[in-house]
Scaffold this motif. Structure first.
Motif, PDB file in Angstrom:
ATOM      1  N   THR A   1      17.175  31.782   9.509  1.00  0.00           N
ATOM      2  CA  THR A   1      17.132  31.427  10.938  1.00  0.00           C
ATOM      3  C   THR A   1      15.930  30.583  11.320  1.00  0.00           C
TER       4      THR A   1
ATOM      5  N   ARG B   1      29.904  28.723  12.951  1.00  0.00           N
ATOM      6  CA  ARG B   1      29.247  29.679  13.850  1.00  0.00           C
ATOM      7  C   ARG B   1      28.209  30.440  13.031  1.00  0.00           C
TER       8      ARG B   1
ATOM      9  N   PHE C   1      27.115  35.075   8.703  1.00  0.00           N
ATOM     10  CA  PHE C   1      26.289  36.133   9.261  1.00  0.00           C
ATOM     11  C   PHE C   1      25.112  36.353   8.320  1.00  0.00           C
TER      12      PHE C   1
ATOM     13  N   GLU D   1      23.071  32.595  16.795  1.00  0.00           N
ATOM     14  CA  GLU D   1      23.434  33.602  17.788  1.00  0.00           C
ATOM     15  C   GLU D   1      22.926  34.970  17.331  1.00  0.00           C
ATOM     16  N   SER D   2      22.231  35.649  18.197  1.00  0.00           N
ATOM     17  CA  SER D   2      21.745  36.994  17.904  1.00  0.00           C
ATOM     18  C   SER D   2      22.921  37.966  17.836  1.00  0.00           C
ATOM     19  N   SER D   3      22.875  38.852  16.853  1.00  0.00           N
ATOM     20  CA  SER D   3      23.945  39.822  16.678  1.00  0.00           C
ATOM     21  C   SER D   3      23.368  41.080  16.042  1.00  0.00           C
TER      22      SER D   3
ATOM     23  N   ASN E   1      27.921  44.829  15.129  1.00  0.00           N
ATOM     24  CA  ASN E   1      28.857  43.769  15.493  1.00  0.00           C
ATOM     25  C   ASN E   1      29.539  43.207  14.245  1.00  0.00           C
TER      26      ASN E   1
ATOM     27  N   THR F   1      32.422  31.343   9.836  1.00  0.00           N
ATOM     28  CA  THR F   1      31.296  32.012  10.469  1.00  0.00           C
ATOM     29  C   THR F   1      30.392  32.513   9.355  1.00  0.00           C
TER      30      THR F   1
ATOM     31  N   LEU G   1      25.518  33.464  12.951  1.00  0.00           N
ATOM     32  CA  LEU G   1      25.071  34.716  13.552  1.00  0.00           C
ATOM     33  C   LEU G   1      23.978  35.323  12.679  1.00  0.00           C
ATOM     34  N   TYR G   2      23.109  36.111  13.291  1.00  0.00           N
ATOM     35  CA  TYR G   2      22.094  36.811  12.503  1.00  0.00           C
ATOM     36  C   TYR G   2      21.864  38.197  13.073  1.00  0.00           C
TER      37      TYR G   2
END
Length: 100
Positions: A44, A58, A35, A79-81, A85, A33, A60-61
């Motif tokens: 992004t 995976r 981030f 994926e918005s985060s 989180n 993953t 995430l940002y």
């Protein structure tokens, strides 16, 4: 094994090729993953990041970081985060790496 890579450096740094090559190797050993936060939110909107998604990573940002930088439409495979989180996720991973 589960790996989490946290990226806060901008996509114009030389980190991207390192992240890409490292991810290619880590994905062979387990789940990865990534981030993106801070200036890393600029990833992004970079089309070349699709390669990471196609590897099964995976992505995430931090939505707040993206908003602060005027990013209104991240690519659809992110994926918005949030950093909150992220703080919860860190404990779920075997290894955590940070690119700043």
């Amino acid at each position: 094994m589960k790996f989490l890579i946290i990226v806060t450096s901008n996509p114009f740094a030389k980190d991207y090729s390192t992240i890409l090559n490292l991810t290619r190797e880590l994905i062979k050993k387990g789940e990865v993953t990534i981030f993106f936060s801070g200036n890393g939110a600029y990833y992004t909107i970079r089309p070349e990041t699709r390669e990471l998604k196609e590897m099964g990573v995976r992505l995430l940002y931090c939505a707040h970081s993206a908003h602060q930088r005027g990013i209104e439409k991240p690519l659809d495979f992110f994926e918005s985060s949030s950093t909150y989180n992220l703080s919860r996720l860190i404990g779920e991973y075997d290894k955590v790496l940070n690119f700043n």
